[in-house]
Each structure stands twice: as C-alpha cells, then as structure tokens.
Design a protein around this motif. Structure first.
Motif, PDB file in Angstrom:
ATOM      1  N   UNK A  23       7.908   2.268  -6.097  1.00  0.00           N
ATOM      2  CA  UNK A  23       6.655   2.035  -6.795  1.00  0.00           C
ATOM      3  C   UNK A  23       6.330   0.548  -6.809  1.00  0.00           C
ATOM      4  N   UNK A  24       5.071   0.239  -6.690  1.00  0.00           N
ATOM      5  CA  UNK A  24       4.597  -1.148  -6.731  1.00  0.00           C
ATOM      6  C   UNK A  24       3.815  -1.351  -8.021  1.00  0.00           C
ATOM      7  N   UNK A  25       3.927  -2.539  -8.588  1.00  0.00           N
ATOM      8  CA  UNK A  25       3.210  -2.849  -9.833  1.00  0.00           C
ATOM      9  C   UNK A  25       1.981  -3.706  -9.540  1.00  0.00           C
ATOM     10  N   UNK A  26       0.842  -3.206  -9.998  1.00  0.00           N
ATOM     11  CA  UNK A  26      -0.433  -3.883  -9.795  1.00  0.00           C
ATOM     12  C   UNK A  26      -1.064  -4.155 -11.158  1.00  0.00           C
ATOM     13  N   UNK A  27      -1.474  -5.384 -11.383  1.00  0.00           N
ATOM     14  CA  UNK A  27      -2.206  -5.757 -12.592  1.00  0.00           C
ATOM     15  C   UNK A  27      -3.647  -6.031 -12.189  1.00  0.00           C
ATOM     16  N   UNK A  28      -4.576  -5.343 -12.859  1.00  0.00           N
ATOM     17  CA  UNK A  28      -6.003  -5.582 -12.622  1.00  0.00           C
ATOM     18  C   UNK A  28      -6.562  -6.222 -13.879  1.00  0.00           C
ATOM     19  N   UNK A  29      -7.177  -7.396 -13.719  1.00  0.00           N
ATOM     20  CA  UNK A  29      -7.722  -8.135 -14.846  1.00  0.00           C
ATOM     21  C   UNK A  29      -9.233  -8.220 -14.681  1.00  0.00           C
ATOM     22  N   UNK A  30      -9.949  -7.451 -15.511  1.00  0.00           N
ATOM     23  CA  UNK A  30     -11.411  -7.411 -15.451  1.00  0.00           C
ATOM     24  C   UNK A  30     -11.911  -6.810 -16.758  1.00  0.00           C
ATOM     25  N   UNK A  31     -12.977  -7.337 -17.297  1.00  0.00           N
ATOM     26  CA  UNK A  31     -13.501  -6.808 -18.559  1.00  0.00           C
ATOM     27  C   UNK A  31     -14.691  -5.870 -18.361  1.00  0.00           C
ATOM     28  N   UNK A  67       7.176  -8.352 -14.330  1.00  0.00           N
ATOM     29  CA  UNK A  67       6.801  -8.799 -12.986  1.00  0.00           C
ATOM     30  C   UNK A  67       5.799  -7.839 -12.370  1.00  0.00           C
ATOM     31  N   UNK A  68       4.837  -8.403 -11.657  1.00  0.00           N
ATOM     32  CA  UNK A  68       3.870  -7.611 -10.908  1.00  0.00           C
ATOM     33  C   UNK A  68       3.988  -7.997  -9.443  1.00  0.00           C
ATOM     34  N   UNK A  69       3.762  -7.034  -8.574  1.00  0.00           N
ATOM     35  CA  UNK A  69       3.791  -7.303  -7.142  1.00  0.00           C
ATOM     36  C   UNK A  69       2.470  -7.892  -6.673  1.00  0.00           C
ATOM     37  N   UNK A  70       1.392  -7.551  -7.390  1.00  0.00           N
ATOM     38  CA  UNK A  70       0.068  -8.027  -7.020  1.00  0.00           C
ATOM     39  C   UNK A  70      -0.818  -8.058  -8.269  1.00  0.00           C
ATOM     40  N   UNK A  71      -1.697  -9.042  -8.324  1.00  0.00           N
ATOM     41  CA  UNK A  71      -2.673  -9.150  -9.406  1.00  0.00           C
ATOM     42  C   UNK A  71      -4.055  -9.261  -8.788  1.00  0.00           C
ATOM     43  N   UNK A  72      -4.978  -8.410  -9.269  1.00  0.00           N
ATOM     44  CA  UNK A  72      -6.385  -8.505  -8.894  1.00  0.00           C
ATOM     45  C   UNK A  72      -7.074  -9.124 -10.102  1.00  0.00           C
ATOM     46  N   UNK A  73      -7.688 -10.279  -9.898  1.00  0.00           N
ATOM     47  CA  UNK A  73      -8.190 -11.077 -11.014  1.00  0.00           C
ATOM     48  C   UNK A  73      -9.672 -11.398 -10.902  1.00  0.00           C
ATOM     49  N   UNK A 136      -8.236  -2.972   1.210  1.00  0.00           N
ATOM     50  CA  UNK A 136      -7.401  -3.415   2.332  1.00  0.00           C
ATOM     51  C   UNK A 136      -6.424  -4.505   1.903  1.00  0.00           C
ATOM     52  N   UNK A 137      -6.911  -5.456   1.125  1.00  0.00           N
ATOM     53  CA  UNK A 137      -6.066  -6.559   0.680  1.00  0.00           C
ATOM     54  C   UNK A 137      -4.962  -6.083  -0.261  1.00  0.00           C
ATOM     55  N   UNK A 138      -5.287  -5.176  -1.165  1.00  0.00           N
ATOM     56  CA  UNK A 138      -4.266  -4.629  -2.070  1.00  0.00           C
ATOM     57  C   UNK A 138      -3.189  -3.913  -1.252  1.00  0.00           C
ATOM     58  N   UNK A 139      -3.595  -3.102  -0.291  1.00  0.00           N
ATOM     59  CA  UNK A 139      -2.632  -2.403   0.567  1.00  0.00           C
ATOM     60  C   UNK A 139      -1.764  -3.406   1.326  1.00  0.00           C
ATOM     61  N   UNK A 140      -2.365  -4.454   1.826  1.00  0.00           N
ATOM     62  CA  UNK A 140      -1.628  -5.480   2.559  1.00  0.00           C
ATOM     63  C   UNK A 140      -0.584  -6.160   1.678  1.00  0.00           C
TER      64      UNK A 140
END
Length: 155
Positions: A23-31, A67-73, A136-140
């Motif tokens: 499993x991969x950890x993704x944090x999405x930061x958006x209001x 820890x997160x593997x990726x953050x979308x900010x 695409x970027x998240x998958x990458x």
C-alpha cells in the motif's frame, strides 16, 4: 568509504522496502470540496491509502505524525499558504522520501516559482483537463505499474 557503504546500503534497503510495500500513502491537501472529491475519485485504488487535509495546520500535523509516499498540495488554503507546508517539509529532513506534487490554480510570483521548482517534484496548474496529468504524476511518484492501475487511470 564506510559512510558510502552505509549510505548505499540504506538506499537499497529503502528501494526494496518501497517496492515490496503493498500500500502507498497519499496525502491530498485541498480545501475545495469539489476539487478534492474529483482528485480522490481520479486516484483512489485499493493499493493507495488516501489521507485528506483541508487546512495547512492539519497537513503539517499529519506530516509530523506519519510518513507519506506522495503529497498532492493546493497552495491556497484557508489558514495559510501551501508554501508554509513546503517550509515544514524542508525542515523535516527525515530519511523517508516524499514526492510532492503541487496542484494549484494560484498565480506564482518568480520567487515562489524558484522555491517550488527546488522542492516540488511536479507543478500542475489546475485547469479543466489537468486532472489526467495529475493522475499520471501520482501513478509515477507512487511507482505504480501501469497495467495494475484501475481502468480510469490508464490513459
């Protein structure tokens, strides 16, 4: 020489741990609820653990806790600018590597662009069509195998 060996050993262990991780950890930061929902639907899958933060304060707390593997900010948040989160990430030099994808509609001044280019893995301007690029970027950055992606993510 011993330090080089330790560094390489740690690097290969990190690569091995990451590739064996189920499993991969993704944090999405958006209001923005609408955009947040669209991003979650575009990237959700059984092998991604998605965590959501709607404020900079929540995001910084989450980054400190795990820890997160990726953050979308998103850079525009109700309590601070997304650049504050980047500052926190810069200060937190843990051994865990976190990919950062800036996904925002904010106009950047030259100083902000330089800072973001130094730290972000990818900068995507929000447009009606940019969700595909984000997917695409998240998958990458989560190192997901293309044929293992859910059908909507395969483009």
């Amino acid at each position: 020489m011993n330090d080089v060996y330790k560094t390489l050993k740690h690097l290969f262990e990190d690569i091995s741990d990451f590739s064996n991780k189920k499993s991969r950890r993704l944090l999405i930061v958006d209001d923005n609820e609408l955009e947040l929902d669209m991003v979650v639907k575009a990237v959700e899958a059984g092998d991604i653990e998605i965590t959501i933060a709607k404020t900079a304060k929540q995001a910084i707390q989450l980054v400190r806790e795990r820890n997160f593997d990726c953050i979308v900010l998103d850079l525009v948040l109700p309590d601070a600018q997304g650049l504050d989160i980047i500052k926190e990430l810069e200060n937190d030099r843990s051994e865990h590597a976190t990919a950062l994808i800036v996904y925002s509609a904010k106009d950047l001044n030259p100083k902000e662009k330089v800072r973001l280019n130094r730290f972000a893995n990818s900068i995507i301007l929000k447009t009606p069509r940019s969700i595909n690029h984000l997917t695409d970027q998240v998958a990458l950055y989560l190192h997901r195998v293309h044929k293992a992606l859910p059908k909507p993510m395969r483009s």
